[in-house]
Enzyme design. Structure first.
Site, PDB file in Angstrom:
ATOM      1  CB  SER A   1      -0.857  -0.010   1.271  1.00 49.68           C
ATOM      2  OG  SER A   1      -1.483   1.232   1.456  1.00 49.68           O
TER       3      SER A   1
ATOM      4  CE1 TYR B   1      -3.755  -2.489   5.706  1.00 48.88           C
ATOM      5  CE2 TYR B   1      -3.342  -0.191   5.169  1.00 48.88           C
ATOM      6  CZ  TYR B   1      -3.623  -1.479   4.768  1.00 48.88           C
ATOM      7  OH  TYR B   1      -3.753  -1.768   3.422  1.00 48.88           O
TER       8      TYR B   1
ATOM      9  CE  LYS C   1      -1.507  -4.414   3.513  1.00 48.56           C
ATOM     10  NZ  LYS C   1      -1.825  -5.705   2.910  1.00 48.56           N
TER      11      LYS C   1
HETATM   12  P1  NAD Z   1     -11.045  -6.586   1.319  1.00 46.81           P
HETATM   13  O1  NAD Z   1     -11.248  -6.521   2.801  1.00 46.81           O
HETATM   14  O2  NAD Z   1     -12.204  -6.359   0.433  1.00 46.81           O
HETATM   15  O3  NAD Z   1     -10.391  -8.001   0.939  1.00 46.81           O
HETATM   16  C1  NAD Z   1      -9.563  -8.721   1.807  1.00 46.81           C
HETATM   17  C2  NAD Z   1     -10.072 -10.160   1.847  1.00 46.81           C
HETATM   18  O4  NAD Z   1      -9.227 -10.931   2.706  1.00 46.81           O
HETATM   19  C3  NAD Z   1     -11.494 -10.266   2.405  1.00 46.81           C
HETATM   20  O5  NAD Z   1     -12.275 -11.053   1.521  1.00 46.81           O
HETATM   21  C4  NAD Z   1     -11.322 -10.964   3.757  1.00 46.81           C
HETATM   22  O6  NAD Z   1     -12.431 -11.781   4.077  1.00 46.81           O
HETATM   23  C5  NAD Z   1     -10.044 -11.755   3.538  1.00 46.81           C
HETATM   24  N1  NAD Z   1      -9.237 -11.999   4.737  1.00 46.81           N
HETATM   25  C6  NAD Z   1      -8.828 -11.114   5.678  1.00 46.81           C
HETATM   26  N2  NAD Z   1      -8.086 -11.732   6.607  1.00 46.81           N
HETATM   27  C7  NAD Z   1      -8.009 -13.038   6.244  1.00 46.81           C
HETATM   28  C8  NAD Z   1      -7.394 -14.185   6.825  1.00 46.81           C
HETATM   29  N3  NAD Z   1      -6.715 -14.112   7.963  1.00 46.81           N
HETATM   30  N4  NAD Z   1      -7.521 -15.364   6.180  1.00 46.81           N
HETATM   31  C9  NAD Z   1      -8.228 -15.472   5.035  1.00 46.81           C
HETATM   32  N5  NAD Z   1      -8.849 -14.423   4.451  1.00 46.81           N
HETATM   33  C10 NAD Z   1      -8.732 -13.221   5.062  1.00 46.81           C
HETATM   34  O7  NAD Z   1      -9.862  -5.584   0.963  1.00 46.81           O
HETATM   35  P2  NAD Z   1      -9.337  -5.087  -0.446  1.00 46.81           P
HETATM   36  O8  NAD Z   1      -9.663  -3.657  -0.569  1.00 46.81           O
HETATM   37  O9  NAD Z   1      -9.722  -6.020  -1.520  1.00 46.81           O
HETATM   38  O10 NAD Z   1      -7.777  -5.183  -0.180  1.00 46.81           O
HETATM   39  C11 NAD Z   1      -7.012  -6.311  -0.552  1.00 46.81           C
HETATM   40  C12 NAD Z   1      -5.579  -6.124  -0.069  1.00 46.81           C
HETATM   41  O11 NAD Z   1      -5.058  -4.930  -0.621  1.00 46.81           O
HETATM   42  C13 NAD Z   1      -5.454  -5.993   1.444  1.00 46.81           C
HETATM   43  O12 NAD Z   1      -4.277  -6.657   1.844  1.00 46.81           O
HETATM   44  C14 NAD Z   1      -5.302  -4.495   1.647  1.00 46.81           C
HETATM   45  O13 NAD Z   1      -4.561  -4.190   2.804  1.00 46.81           O
HETATM   46  C15 NAD Z   1      -4.551  -4.087   0.398  1.00 46.81           C
HETATM   47  N6  NAD Z   1      -4.769  -2.679   0.019  1.00 46.81           N
HETATM   48  C16 NAD Z   1      -6.054  -2.211  -0.123  1.00 46.81           C
HETATM   49  C17 NAD Z   1      -6.258  -0.872  -0.452  1.00 46.81           C
HETATM   50  C18 NAD Z   1      -7.647  -0.295  -0.553  1.00 46.81           C
HETATM   51  O14 NAD Z   1      -7.792   0.911  -0.413  1.00 46.81           O
HETATM   52  N7  NAD Z   1      -8.678  -1.093  -0.803  1.00 46.81           N
HETATM   53  C19 NAD Z   1      -5.156  -0.031  -0.669  1.00 46.81           C
HETATM   54  C20 NAD Z   1      -3.866  -0.559  -0.537  1.00 46.81           C
HETATM   55  C21 NAD Z   1      -3.686  -1.894  -0.193  1.00 46.81           C
HETATM   56  C1  WQD Z   2      -9.804   9.905   0.381  1.00 48.39           C
HETATM   57  C2  WQD Z   2     -10.036  11.418   0.540  1.00 48.39           C
HETATM   58  C3  WQD Z   2     -10.438  12.109   2.811  1.00 48.39           C
HETATM   59  C4  WQD Z   2     -14.242  10.005   3.277  1.00 48.39           C
HETATM   60  C5  WQD Z   2      -7.112   5.050   2.770  1.00 48.39           C
HETATM   61  C6  WQD Z   2      -6.035   4.414   3.628  1.00 48.39           C
HETATM   62  C7  WQD Z   2      -4.891   3.961   2.768  1.00 48.39           C
HETATM   63  C8  WQD Z   2      -5.352   3.066   1.612  1.00 48.39           C
HETATM   64  C9  WQD Z   2      -6.504   3.677   0.878  1.00 48.39           C
HETATM   65  C10 WQD Z   2      -5.131   0.742   2.243  1.00 48.39           C
HETATM   66  C11 WQD Z   2      -9.331  12.038   1.756  1.00 48.39           C
HETATM   67  C12 WQD Z   2     -11.656  12.359   1.964  1.00 48.39           C
HETATM   68  C13 WQD Z   2     -13.050  10.508   2.802  1.00 48.39           C
HETATM   69  C14 WQD Z   2     -15.327  10.884   3.500  1.00 48.39           C
HETATM   70  C15 WQD Z   2     -13.961  12.713   2.739  1.00 48.39           C
HETATM   71  N1  WQD Z   2      -5.823   1.798   2.074  1.00 48.39           N
HETATM   72  N2  WQD Z   2     -12.907  11.838   2.528  1.00 48.39           N
HETATM   73  N3  WQD Z   2     -15.155  12.213   3.228  1.00 48.39           N
HETATM   74  O1  WQD Z   2      -7.486   8.121   3.457  1.00 48.39           O
HETATM   75  O2  WQD Z   2      -6.551   8.436   1.099  1.00 48.39           O
HETATM   76  O3  WQD Z   2      -6.575   6.184   2.107  1.00 48.39           O
HETATM   77  O4  WQD Z   2      -7.539   4.101   1.787  1.00 48.39           O
HETATM   78  O5  WQD Z   2      -3.953   0.533   2.147  1.00 48.39           O
HETATM   79  O6  WQD Z   2      -3.998   3.284   3.597  1.00 48.39           O
HETATM   80  O7  WQD Z   2      -5.586   5.363   4.567  1.00 48.39           O
HETATM   81  O8  WQD Z   2      -8.707   7.176   1.428  1.00 48.39           O
HETATM   82  O9  WQD Z   2     -11.050   7.117   0.655  1.00 48.39           O
HETATM   83  O10 WQD Z   2     -10.590   7.348   3.137  1.00 48.39           O
HETATM   84  O11 WQD Z   2     -10.104   9.270   1.625  1.00 48.39           O
HETATM   85  O12 WQD Z   2     -13.844  13.919   2.524  1.00 48.39           O
HETATM   86  O13 WQD Z   2     -16.413  10.479   3.950  1.00 48.39           O
HETATM   87  O14 WQD Z   2     -11.438  11.642   0.765  1.00 48.39           O
HETATM   88  O15 WQD Z   2     -10.249  13.132   3.739  1.00 48.39           O
HETATM   89  O16 WQD Z   2      -8.932  13.318   1.357  1.00 48.39           O
HETATM   90  P1  WQD Z   2      -7.300   7.601   2.093  1.00 48.39           P
HETATM   91  P2  WQD Z   2     -10.185   7.660   1.734  1.00 48.39           P
END
Ligand code: NAD
Ligand code: WQD
Length: 337
Positions: free
Chosen positions: A127, A151, A155
């Site tokens: 991430s 969190y 990562k």
């Molecule tokens: P998500 O929560 O939709 O998907 C994660 C999946 O993993 C879920 O289906 C959950 O049930 C499963 N899971 C969690 N812990 C588990 C475990 N111990 N064993 C088996 N299954 C498990 O999240 P996502 O948005 O699809 O994210 C996927 C990956 O990408 C995550 O590792 C997240 O940290 C990373 N990521 C997400 C974002 C984002 O903003 N969505 C950004 C950067 C990184």
């Molecule tokens: C985006 C923008 C808020 C909600 C997060 C995690 C990051 C990554 C992605 C996993 C910001 C604004 C939000 C709302 C708003 N995840 N906002 N009203 O914070 O950039 O990133 O998700 O790895 O680690 O921190 O994403 O979608 O929460 O916010 O104004 O109700 O929208 O302030 O500027 P963020 P977000």
């Protein structure tokens, strides 16, 4: 080495489910391991409806070594794509041990099971949060790594584990993909993001306002040093991310190296830019409620995407209008509005 069979952890989640469709369509055999902690079982049917091909499912936790051994053994796995993890930044501050146990402990167990079975390829969901507060923009991969939450630490620790394993075993290769802000949905409207409870992230919240489930979007902060005062992020279409995973697998098949890259578009959009794009896509007004800054937020965060283009031959194809169009198609279908 040719990769044919892939174990996908967290494959029923938001990013995992879209990636499974792309991979199954590209001809890979898939075995999904998901404990359903943040996903619905019905997503499996949605994936299967969109993609033909062999998709096996194991309801199991990645911390359950015998279950992993069974899943890996049964599918004769060549590579693992590791999405499983908990991802709520605020919850990780309140429950750090849960995050270290699930995200770090779970990955240790997974990598042990891989090593025992001789599986030496992994694509990992990292991430942009590993960078912490940006000290320069756009963010290149050599930016200092200072995650601001448990969190984010999980990562970074997993990235370090992967690098250590690759040093210890020169046959082990990995791709660590640092996603920016994934949004959007499958263009068919058959798959999308479906968070439990009140969404933390901007896009699912905007979708719920558009469908009438919530009255207004709270815009967190209007006094940032950005073009309109609201926070700027690098939103990326989830189908572009899915394509990025396919490109990473191809890289691991061909190259004698590991790689750590940003997956972003390189474009920054403000909260108000996103809301306007969603209004255009949905044809519905999105009321806003100007609110104080959210603690921990930064003004701007966007990627330098050049390294992924150079190493993986991958570039994001979709813009903010397509992201909102597809998010809306999913939201509308899912809510019946
Ligand atoms: P998500 O929560 O939709 O998907 C994660 C999946 O993993 C879920 O289906 C959950 O049930 C499963 N899971 C969690 N812990 C588990 C475990 N111990 N064993 C088996 N299954 C498990 O999240 P996502 O948005 O699809 O994210 C996927 C990956 O990408 C995550 O590792 C997240 O940290 C990373 N990521 C997400 C974002 C984002 O903003 N969505 C950004 C950067 C990184
Ligand atoms: C985006 C923008 C808020 C909600 C997060 C995690 C990051 C990554 C992605 C996993 C910001 C604004 C939000 C709302 C708003 N995840 N906002 N009203 O914070 O950039 O990133 O998700 O790895 O680690 O921190 O994403 O979608 O929460 O916010 O104004 O109700 O929208 O302030 O500027 P963020 P977000």
């Amino acid at each position: 080495m040719a990769v044919k069979s892939i174990l996908v952890t967290g494959g029923l989640g938001f990013i995992g489910s879209h990636t499974c469709v792309t991979l199954a369509q590209a001809g890979f055999r898939l075995a999904i391991v998901d404990n359903l902690s943040n996903a619905k079982r019905s997503v499996l049917d949605r994936i299967r409806a969109l993609a033909q091909g062999e998709i096996d499912f194991h309801e199991a936790d990645i911390r359950d070594r015998p279950a992993l051994d069974r899943a890996i053994g049964r599918a004769a796995v060549d590579a693992v794509i590791h999405f499983a993890g908990l991802k709520a930044v605020g919850e990780s501050v309140e429950k750090p041990l849960l995050y270290y146990d699930n995200n770090v402990g779970g990955t240790v167990t997974l990598m042990q099971a891989m090593a025992a079975a001789g599986v030496r390829r992994m694509v990992f969901s990292s991430s942009a949060t590993v960078y912490g507060e940006p000290i320069r923009l756009p963010i290149t991969e050599d930016h200092p790594l200072r995650p601001q939450s448990p969190y984010g630490q999980t990562k970074l620790i997993v990235e370090q584990m992967l690098a250590d394993e690759a040093r210890a075993d020169d046959r082990f290769r990995y791709a660590a993909l640092r996603y920016f802000n994934p949004i959007g949905a499958h263009p068919s409207g058959g798959l999308g993001e479906d968070p439990n409870g009140i969404p933390n992230n901007l896009l699912p919240f905007v979708s719920q306002v558009a469908t009438g489930l919530r009255p207004a979007v709270r815009v967190f902060g209007q006094d940032y040093d950005t073009h309109d005062g609201t926070g700027v992020r690098d939103y990326i279409h989830v189908m572009d991310l899915a394509a990025g995973h396919l490109a990473a697998l191809r890289f691991l098949e061909a190259a004698n190296a590991s790689v750590t890259v940003n997956l972003g578009t390189g474009n920054g959009y403000s909260v108000l830019d996103v809301i306007r794009a969603y209004e255009r896509a949905s044809g519905r007004p999105i009321p806003v409620d100007m609110s104080p800054r959210r603690p921990g937020d930064v003004a701007s965060c966007y990627a330098a995407p050049a390294l992924a283009a150079e190493r993986l031959g991958w570039r994001a194809q979709f813009g903010i209008d397509e992201m909102c169009r597809d998010a809306w198609a999913w939201a509308r279908k899912n809510s019946g509005s």
